[in-house]
Every structure is written in structure tokens, then in C-alpha cells.
Design an enzyme around this catalytic site. Structure first.
Site, PDB file in Angstrom:
ATOM      1  N   ASP A 426      40.590  33.227  34.602  1.00 34.79           N
ATOM      2  CA  ASP A 426      41.435  34.421  34.539  1.00 34.79           C
ATOM      3  C   ASP A 426      40.561  35.654  34.764  1.00 34.79           C
ATOM      4  O   ASP A 426      39.329  35.540  34.897  1.00 34.79           O
ATOM      5  CB  ASP A 426      42.082  34.439  33.139  1.00 34.79           C
ATOM      6  CG  ASP A 426      43.214  35.448  33.032  1.00 34.79           C
ATOM      7  OD1 ASP A 426      43.724  35.894  34.062  1.00 34.79           O
ATOM      8  OD2 ASP A 426      43.570  35.801  31.885  1.00 34.79           O
ATOM      9  N   GLU A 429      39.478  39.312  39.187  1.00 34.27           N
ATOM     10  CA  GLU A 429      39.703  40.209  40.353  1.00 34.27           C
ATOM     11  C   GLU A 429      38.435  40.938  40.755  1.00 34.27           C
ATOM     12  O   GLU A 429      38.375  41.353  41.920  1.00 34.27           O
ATOM     13  CB  GLU A 429      40.795  41.218  39.995  1.00 34.27           C
ATOM     14  CG  GLU A 429      42.174  40.602  39.846  1.00 34.27           C
ATOM     15  CD  GLU A 429      42.313  39.686  38.630  1.00 34.27           C
ATOM     16  OE1 GLU A 429      41.639  39.992  37.626  1.00 34.27           O
ATOM     17  OE2 GLU A 429      43.030  38.680  38.700  1.00 34.27           O
ATOM     18  N   ASP A 550      50.769  38.337  35.010  1.00 35.27           N
ATOM     19  CA  ASP A 550      51.409  38.892  33.812  1.00 35.27           C
ATOM     20  C   ASP A 550      52.764  39.516  34.125  1.00 35.27           C
ATOM     21  O   ASP A 550      52.915  40.739  34.171  1.00 35.27           O
ATOM     22  CB  ASP A 550      50.484  39.928  33.174  1.00 35.27           C
ATOM     23  CG  ASP A 550      49.180  39.289  32.716  1.00 35.27           C
ATOM     24  OD1 ASP A 550      49.098  38.047  32.694  1.00 35.27           O
ATOM     25  OD2 ASP A 550      48.247  40.033  32.380  1.00 35.27           O
TER      26      ASP A 550
END
Ligand SMILES: *[C@@H]1O[C@H](CO)[C@@H](O)[C@H](O)[C@H]1NC(C)=O
Ligand SMILES: *[C@@H]1O[C@H](CO)[C@@H](O)[C@H](O)[C@H]1NC(C)=O
Ligand SMILES: *[C@@H]1O[C@H](CO)[C@@H](O)[C@H](O)[C@H]1NC(C)=O
Ligand SMILES: *[C@@H]1O[C@H](CO)[C@@H](O)[C@H](O)[C@H]1NC(C)=O
Ligand SMILES: *[C@@H]1O[C@H](CO)[C@@H](O)[C@H](O)[C@H]1NC(C)=O
Ligand SMILES: *[C@@H]1O[C@H](CO)[C@@H](O)[C@H](O)[C@H]1NC(C)=O
Ligand SMILES: *[C@@H]1O[C@H](CO)[C@@H](O)[C@H](O)[C@H]1NC(C)=O
Ligand SMILES: *[C@@H]1O[C@H](CO)[C@@H](O)[C@H](O)[C@H]1NC(C)=O
Length: 863
Positions: A426, A429, A550
Site C-alpha cells: 500500500d 505512489e 480508498d
């Protein structure tokens, strides 16, 4: 997960810190662009499988968003008969290009121009200079006529004409309706930790699109890792790219599946998944202890709702540090017990890992990484320090020579303690809660104050050096934050190969996926890894799977989840799903029931919730529990079918979840249908997406369709039919003409796999049907396999095989359901009367008590 930086917070920042995009980024006057001279083509010549030429700037440089590059090289290659490669690059070779070692694109064996389905032509326009066209037959599928090529060090602009109201799909990652608005869409590709804001850029970058014209699809892909805007407006598609080269691939189609096949052949086929990953997954952020997770597992079981995989978010870690366990709430010994219990019950465990590593001399993972020199640097050679959950953090540099060794070592130590079944990566980015190297120069063990965790607090910001062309690129892509470095690693941070983050930002999650998958393969050779990654890039499907990040517990996000799943089908990442019942915000009983009714059919089916929200495990409300049992019963019955469809993904890239337009491209009414979902080509799911609704208007293409539950036939006539949809019911239909293998459901996939098969033979108006079943061990990479083929015609069902594979299938066919056929009295297997029980149900015939071996060619006749 999980920073909840919503639009309101952003507006607050822009107004209160006095920074706005317009203030810090100079926008060129549109007239300046008009002065760009374009290029003059020269030395055009035939080479093997294509053409080469040179391009020289055709006039005075316009230098709008950088410096015009005077001399370019054009190369055109017929890679395969359906793929054309057009690459325009600087002669000096200074522009950054994605190395083949990072993304190993397929090169193609090369074909002659005459055997290619795509043709290339170029022209010289007195005003705009060089342009090119890509033809498929008489169709011009890409056409830069009248639009000058702009090729500067920090700005490329390539524009192609589109038909009025073009049907464009793909380009993301961005929550949007499936059919993009071709009159007014700007898609920004700049990977970003953002909670799925409508139409904005989020976690991944995929610069590939498909277009549907007169029933035929084609596609185009720009291979470039830089930030970019892709703009659909004024009957054009325009690429505005912050650097690199114009490295285009065109795909001839002509079906949607063919385009995806051609694209995934280039960037990489989807990874083989373990069978168990098709089961239902439960997760949440904010479980307080391993004991609470134990209760969750037990409560699923006592509610009779299948739970295949128990996930834990960062809560399990000691102070949110990777590779550690909370000593009090998630002690390792209890985690080990949980894993053992799960395994005894044929269930699985997946845990999260983030790339950010706490910067502290007392944290061994950091110390080992520092000693091996594996972290991203500032320009002055010191470690670049951002801020994530554990505090001030460093970030692994996937380009550094020792990083794989270090990352694998840390994972190995973790797996030595707890043999988890799969991994979730997770925040890659990569996400950072501050802008710039905010912790650099701070003592090693300093812990930053906590406010960055709270939604109401402004994100940190700073005075920016507007003369730095990498911090503030002259062209401002539409990344909706004041700086492109906000909430991520700064663009001027330096990788081991000297490349700055500016060029490779969008590759971070892809590269983490690669090395993490390599670890899993090394750790358990021959076992199929299960890896879920939030950030993705073109080709990620070969390495990892994806969820849509999300999202919010809203009806809007329930609807948009279908389009996102379809988008990732185009991107070559077919194992995808959205957080069921919604991540951010409190869900409601009704929304959660409707969500599992859809989510039970996402290829990747997981309930996931944010911290502080009302609990939403499927057993929490009676109606949701009932809806879950019913919908997951359908999913688990269809596991052999899902798995067969996924094997098509592995071999040909075909998505598992498909929009109607992929199968029925000739029907104008379905071009924008993102409210229904096909599984493969044979199962149509029509979920309720509206609050309060107890019916659904579902589109049925012409033909026979059969209700999954009652077998009642519906006559499709290319129009909507209103279907009853009480709260606990989701409409599922079988398409006439298809044969679908099912197995009676169970609470785990392992158990369901043991059961004998049923065949649903859903005939079309010709009284025929066909289908396939793929079977292997569902676990190893070297598994033998078998493709079983079914054909029904003239009251006989023929079972045969593709010639490849010899996997021995233990399970027999014990039941056959014939849909839409006249009554029968007898069943013969290979001309021998079979012992069986025949009954009829709502006009269909159910034959039970069979025992048909499907390892051998067999004919079953019904008289
Ligand atoms: C184009 O889209 C933008 C962003 O969604 C929106 O603000 C604007 O109003 C749209 N313009 C038109 C003409 O529809
Ligand atoms: C479309 O055309 C209008 C009018 O010429 C112009 O203002 C606008 O910038 C154009 N949009 C794009 C994306 O080129
Ligand atoms: C599990 O179910 C029990 C009995 O209904 C309930 O008391 C408990 O709160 C539930 N726990 C969780 C974590 O769902
Ligand atoms: C701003 O950036 C420019 C270009 O990188 C550099 O020359 C200059 O020193 C920087 N100014 C400050 C105050 O850091
Ligand atoms: C969700 O519900 C909880 C408990 O009722 C409440 O404390 C919280 O404020 C709610 N959160 C949101 C975002 O509505
Ligand atoms: C079918 O119903 C959907 C959902 O209400 C609607 O959006 C769509 O326009 C309808 N299609 C046709 C062809 O009437
Ligand atoms: C036949 O269909 C009706 C609905 O049309 C349904 O109520 C009934 O349960 C079905 N019968 C069987 C045996 O499934
Ligand atoms: C049936 O198939 C199995 C497995 O492929 C094979 O070993 C066997 O010889 C076949 N039997 C017949 C009767 O063809």
C-alpha cells in the site's frame, strides 16, 4: 489507505497558504503554442519491418514549456500483424525512456507492411509540418493532421483527431463513468494517494485507451513514465507530457477482447493467481487486536458466510513500523496461532506492508538499509526523508543495486516468523504526508508531531523555489495540488542511477511490485504468489492485483466501482475489486447489502473499512448477512467459471468482468452501460445501485436469457426490462448459447473444489450452446492442466478437450440442467442408458445422479 485529504481540506490549503496552481506555475499563452513550427521530415526510408526517418524543427523554436529539440528520429515498426510501433525520440538520446529492464515490453517478431492490419503514412503540412496517420483498412484510427508535433525537453504535445462524440474507454486511474466524455475530459496521469475523488488522478497511471467505431474497437498506448494530461475535447485526443519520448503503440482490434489481447501481449499478461484468492476476503483498518480479528473470523463462520482470507491492516505493526508486531495487541505468538487456526480450516491470511521505512538508528530495518545504501537521496547525497505512519521515513530506491537483496532479507525475516499466504503493498505512489525532504537534517530519532493524521488539519506546505524547472515544470499538469511533489516524494529527489524522481515517479509502485513478487517467488518456488498493490503502471498486471483504493460508502461510489473494474480490465489487471460496503464514511445496512450483491461478482471480492467507521463485516446486519449468503453462494457456485475466465486473462489478457459493450459492440444502447456487469461472456449481473429501489431496469440484448435462481426464461429484445429486486436479492442471468460448469458452494474454495460439477446448458434459439472449463491444481506455477470443451446441439452434449494438458480431474459431472429445450425421457452416455433422475423446473430439465468422467471424450444424448 488512508490519508483522508478531501477536497475541502485542499481548498482550505489553497486559499489559506496563498498558493494556487496558477500562482506557482506559469501557463503559456495559447498564442505561443500557435507559433510552434512543427517538424520537417527527411531521409524517410524503408527498413526491415518498417521505416526510419529524421525530423528537423521546421522554424524558429517556440520554447513554450521547455526547449524545443531540433533534431528527432522517427521509427515505425510493424511489430505484429495487429500492432504498430511509432516512436519519435530525440537524436541525442537524452530524453528519459523507461528501460527495458524495468518494463520488459514484448518486441514482436516483426511482419512486413503488406501483412500488417495497420498501415502508416505521413504528410507535410505547410503550416503545421510533419504529421502521421495510422490506418486500419479505410479507417484512419490515429491522425495528427493539422496539429503540429511539439517536442521539447519538458513538454511533448501530440494531437490526434477523433470522430464527433467518440466512444473512448480507458486512460486512468481515475474514478469516472466508463465511457469517457469525449467533449470535455482531462485525465492526469500522476500517481497520487487520494481517496478516489471523482474524475481526478489517483493511484496508478495507464496511458492506454480503446475506441469503438461502427462496432469495431482499436487501441493506442503511449509508453512514457512522465506526468501527463490526456485531454479529450474539440474532437481530438491530445497528449501533454512532461518529458521523455513519443513512444506509441497502436492496436488493430477489432473486438474489445482483441485490443486487450494485443495490449497485454505488449506490456505483460496478467499473473496466474492461486484459486483461493477468488474466495471472499475481509479486512478493515482499525481492528484493535488479534483477538478482535479472531472474533471476526469466528463470527463469519457462525453466520454461515464464507470467509476465505482474513486481512490485517497496519494495526498489527509495532508503532506502524514494517516487519514488526505490536507486542500487546498483536503479539507474534497470537498471530501465529491465528494463522495456524486459519490454515487448519483451509483459510488464509494476508498482511499489509508499506514502502516507507522509519528513519531511526534504533530500527534495525532502517540500519540495515542505510548500511546497504538503498534509500532515495536528496541532491546533496543525504537521505531523502518524508513522513508516513511511523514518523519521519526514508523510501527504498528500487533502482539501487542492493535494494532487492535488502527488501528480500527483511521480508524473509518476517516470513520466518509468520508464513502468511499473500501480501498487500500500500501507500506506494509513494505517499508522504509532507512536501519535500521534511525530515532531512532532523536528528535520527526525532518523532514528528501527529497532526498529519487528522483530517481537519491542513497538509504541510512550504515556500517553493519557482525557478526550479523540475519542482515547477513549465507546463502544469492538472494534478489538483499546489505542487506535483505534494504528498509524495519530491520530484528532485535522486535515484541510485542519477535519475531524478521527476522522470520515474509513476513507476514506484510498479517497481515495488516487481521486487516483492520476486521475493514471493523465491520464498516459495513454484507457488503462485498473491500480491495486491495500490499503485500500478502499465504492465503491473503481470506482477500484482489491484483494488480501487480508498472509496467512500456512497451510492455514487457503488456505481462507479463497476467502471473502475472495467477500466482495470482494459489495463490488463483483471483481478480487481472495490472495497465492499465502502471504505471512508459510515456505510448503511441497505448500502452494504446492495454492495455485497455487486461485490460478490468483482473478480477480487473484499470488504474493507476505514478506522473509526461503523463496523461493516457482512454478519453485522441480518439483511446484509442474508444478501451475502445468497450472493456469495452464486459466486462460489461459479468458482470454476470465474477460474476458467481468469485463465483466459492469463493466456490472452481478456478481462473477467466485462461491460456489455465488449460483447455487444453493435448495440448503441450499451456504449455507456456501466450499471451491469458480465462475468466472462455468459453471466449477466444487474445490481441495484439506487437507494430505496426494489427493482432494477436491466438491459437485455436480443436473445434468450435465463434467471439464475428460477431458470425462468427472459426474452431479450435489446431494451430494458424491469426486474424485481427485493433487498436481499441480486439479479443474475445466464446467457443463452453458453454452457457453464458450476460446483455446489461451500464455506471455503478448497471445500467447494472437492464437489462434483453441474453443467448449465443454456440453449439459444438454435437449440445450441457451448462452453469451456479450465482445471489445474490452482496453486503451483508448473501445474498440469486441462481444458474441457462442451458443445450442445441436436439434443446431444459432446465433451472433449483441447489437445494440450493432461491434468486428471477427480470430480465428475453429477448434474446437468438443460435450459430452453423440449421435454426428454431418457439419458444415454456414450449410447448406454444412464442411471439418472430427471425432473423439470420452470420449463427446464434437471438431470441428477449422473457420474460422468470428464477426462475422456464423451457424448451424452437426451431423448
Ligand atoms: C468540463 O469539465 C470540467 C471538469 O469536470 C467542468 O468543470 C466544466 O464545467 C466542463 N465544461 C463543460 C463545457 O461542460
Ligand atoms: C477547444 O477549443 C476551444 C475554442 O477554440 C479552446 O478554447 C480550448 O482550449 C480547446 N480545448 C482543447 C483541449 O484544446
Ligand atoms: C462477534 O459476535 C459476538 C456474538 O454475537 C459479538 O458479541 C461480538 O461483538 C462480535 N465481534 C465481532 C468483532 O464481530
Ligand atoms: C532555485 O532553483 C534554482 C534552479 O534549480 C537554483 O539555481 C536556485 O539556487 C534555487 N534557489 C534557492 C533559493 O534555493
Ligand atoms: C461514523 O459513525 C460513528 C459512530 O456512530 C461516528 O462517531 C462518526 O462520527 C461517524 N463518522 C462519519 C464520517 O460519519
Ligand atoms: C435502461 O435503464 C437504465 C437505468 O435506469 C437507464 O440508464 C438506461 O438509459 C435505460 N436504457 C434504455 C435503452 O432505455
Ligand atoms: C419457478 O419460477 C417461479 C417464478 O417465476 C419461482 O417462484 C419458483 O420458485 C420457480 N420454481 C422452481 C422449482 O424453482
Ligand atoms: C480416459 O482418460 C484418462 C485420462 O486422460 C486416460 O488415462 C484413460 O485411458 C481414458 N479412458 C478411456 C476409456 O479412454
Amino acid at each position: 489507505m488512508h490519508i483522508r485529504l478531501n477536497a475541502a481540506a485542499l481548498v482550505l490549503c489553497i486559499s489559506s497558504c496563498g498558493l494556487a496552481l496558477a500562482d506557482i506555475q506559469q501557463r503559456a499563452d495559447a498564442n505561443l503554442l500557435d507559433r510552434c513550427p512543427g517538424y520537417k521530415i527527411d531521409h524517410f526510408g524503408k527498413v526491415k519491418h518498417g521505416f526510419d526517418a529524421t525530423l528537423e524543427l521546421a522554424g524558429a523554436p517556440c520554447n513554450v514549456y521547455g526547449k524545443d529539440i531540433l533534431s528527432l528520429i522517427l521509427s515505425v515498426r510493424f511489430d505484429t500483424k495487429d500492432r504498430l510501433h511509432v516512436h519519435i525520440r530525440d537524436s541525442a538520446g537524452k530524453q528519459y525512456q523507461i528501460p527495458h529492464s524495468v518494463i520488459p515490453l514484448d518486441i514482436g517478431s516483426g511482419v512486413s507492411e503488406s501483412s500488417s492490419n495497420l498501415k502508416f503514412s505521413y504528410f507535410h503540412d505547410p503550416k503545421t509540418g510533419f504529421g502521421f496517420e495510422v490506418h486500419r483498412g479505410t479507417d484512419v484510427i490515429f491522425d495528427t493532421t493539422g496539429h503540429p508535433l511539439i517536442f521539447e525537453d519538458q513538454y511533448l504535445e501530440i494531437t490526434s483527431s477523433l470522430p464527433r462524440n467518440a466512444n473512448i474507454y480507458g486512460i486512468g486511474e481515475s474514478p469516472d463513468y466508463f465511457r469517457r466524455d469525449s467533449s470535455n475530459t482531462t485525465k492526469t496521469l500522476w500517481n497520487r494517494d487520494a481517496a478516489d475523488p471523482f474524475r481526478e488522478n489517483v493511484y496508478g497511471s495507464h496511458s492506454v485507451y480503446m475506441e469503438l467505431r461502427q462496432g469495431l474497437f482499436h487501441g493506442a498506448y503511449l509508453h512514457n513514465s512522465h506526468g501527463m494530461d490526456i485531454v479529450l475535447a474539440n474532437d481530438t485526443i491530445q497528449y501533454r507530457v512532461l518529458g521523455g519520448t513519443a513512444d506509441f503503440y497502436f492496436f488493430a482490434g477489432t473486438s474489445a477482447l482483441a485490443v486487450i489481447d494485443q495490449y497485454t501481449e505488449l506490456v505483460g499478461r496478467p499473473n496466474q493467481i492461486p484459486y483461493w484468492s477468488l474466495g471472499f476476503h475481509n479486512c478493515r483498518y482499525g481492528y484493535k487486536s488479534v483477538y478482535e480479528v479472531n472474533e471476526v473470523i469466528a463470527n463469519y463462520s457462525s453466520a454461515n458466510i464464507p470467509l476465505e482470507v482474513a486481512w490485517t491492516d497496519i494495526d498489527y505493526m509495532d508503532k506502524t513500523r514494517d516487519f514488526t508486531f505490536d507486542l500487546v495487541n498483536f503479539p507474534l505468538s497470537e498471530m501465529q496461532k491465528q494463522l495456524q487456526t486459519l490454515h487448519e480450516r483451509k483459510q488464509k491470511m494476508v498482511l499489509i506492508i508499506d514502502p516507507a521505512i522509519l528513519h531511526s538508528s534504533s530500527y534495525p530495518t532502517y540500519v540495515r538499509g542505510h548500511d546497504l545504501d538503498v534509500f532515495i537521496k536528496n541532491a546533496d547525497g543525504t537521505e531523502y526523508i518524508g513522513q508516513v505512519w511511523p514518523g519521519y521515513t526514508v523510501f527504498p530506491d528500487w533502482f539501487a543495486p542492493n535494494t532487492d537483496k535488502w527488501w528480500h532479507g527483511e521480508l524473509q525475516q518476517c516470513f520466518d516468523q509468520l508464513q502468511i499466504d499473500g501480501m498487500w503493498i500500500d501507500m506506494n505512489e509513494a505517499s508522504s504526508f509532507c512536501t519535500g525532504s521534511c525530515g532531512s537534517g532532523k536528528p535520527d530519532d526525532e518523532i514528528p508531531p501527529y497532526p498529519w493524521l487528522l483530517e481537519s488539519v491542513e497538509p504541510p506546505h512550504r515556500k517553493i523555489n519557482t525557478t526550479d524547472k523540475y519542482l515547477v515544470p513549465p507546463y502544469a499538469i492538472h494534478n489538483p495540488l499546489p505542487e506535483i511533489s505534494d504528498k509524495t516524494i519530491e520530484t528532485t529527489a535522486v535515484h541510485a542511477n542519477g535519475i531524478i524522481e521527476y522522470h520515474v515517479h509513476n513507476l514506484y509502485g510498479y517497481m515495488e511490485s516487481r521486487t516483492t513478487r520476486d521475493f514471493l517467488l523465491r520464498h516459495r518456488p513454484n507457488e503462485r504468489p498473491f500480491l495486491l498493490s495500490r499503485s500500478t503502471f502499465s504492465g503491473s498486471g503481470a506482477l500484482a492485483n489491484h483494488w480501487t483504493g480508498d472509496n467512500a460508502a456512497t451510492w455514487q461510489d457503488l456505481h462507479l466501482s463497476i467502471a473502475s473494474v472495467f477500466d482495470f480490465g482494459i489495463f490488463g489487471i483483471p483481478m480487481v475489486g472495490a472495497d465492499i460496503c465502502g471504505f471512508n464514511g459510515n456505510t448503511t445496512e441497505e448500502l452494504c447489502a446492495r454492495w455485497i450483491e455487486l461485490g460478490a461478482f468483482y473478480p477480487f471480492s473484499r470488504d474493507h473499512n476505514a478506522i473509526g467507521m461503523v463496523p461493516q463485516e457482512l454478519y453485522r446486519w441480518d439483511s446484509v448477512a442474508e444478501a451475502s449468503r445468497r450472493a456469495l453462494n452464486v459466486r462460489y457456485s461459479l468458482l470454476p467459471y470465474f477460474y476458467t475466465m481468469y485463465q483466459h486473462s492469463v493466456e490472452l489478457g481478456w478481462p473477467v468482468a466485462r461491460p456489455l459493450v465488449f460483447e455487444f459492440p453493435g448495440i448503441p444502447a450499451v456504449i455507456d452501460n456501466d450499471r451491469q456487469m458480465l462475468i466472462g461472456d455468459g453471466i449477466l449481473v444487474s445490481p441495484v445501485l439506487q437507494k430505496g429501489a426494489v427493482s432494477v431496469d436491466a438491459f437485455f440484448p436480443s436473445g434468450r436469457w435465463y434467471d439464475w435462481y428460477t431458470f425462468v426464461e427472459i426474452t431479450g429484445s435489446s431494451s430494458n426490462i424491469t426486474l424485481s429486486a427485493p433487498l436481499e436479492h441480486v439479479n443474475v442471468h445466464i446467457r443463452g448459447g453458453k454452457i457453464i460448469a458450476t460446483q455446489p458452494p461451500a464455506l471455503t474454495t478448497a471445500e467447494a473444489r472437492e464437489h462434483d460439477f453441474s453443467l448449465l446448458v443454456a440453449t439459444d434459439y438454435h437449440g445450441t450452446a457451448s462452453g469451456e472449463l479450465f482445471v489445474d491444481d490452482g496453486q503451483t506455477l508448473s501445474s498440469d492442466h486441462r481444458w474441457v470443451q462442451f458443445e450442445y446441439a441436436d439434443q446431444a452434449l459432446r465433451i472433449d478437450h483441447r489437445s494440450e494438458g493432461s491434468f486428471a480431474i477427480q470430480q465428475r459431472i453429477s448434474r446437468i440442467v438443460l435450459l430452453g429445450v423440449p421435454d426428454i425421457g431418457m439419458v444415454f452416455v456414450n449410447n448406454i442408458p444412464a442411471v439418472s433422475k430427471i425432473s423439470s423446473k420452470n420449463g427446464s430439465i434437471v438431470i441428477c445422479d449422473l457420474k460422468i468422467d470428464i477426462n475422456n471424450a464423451t457424448t451424452i444424448s437426451f431423448l
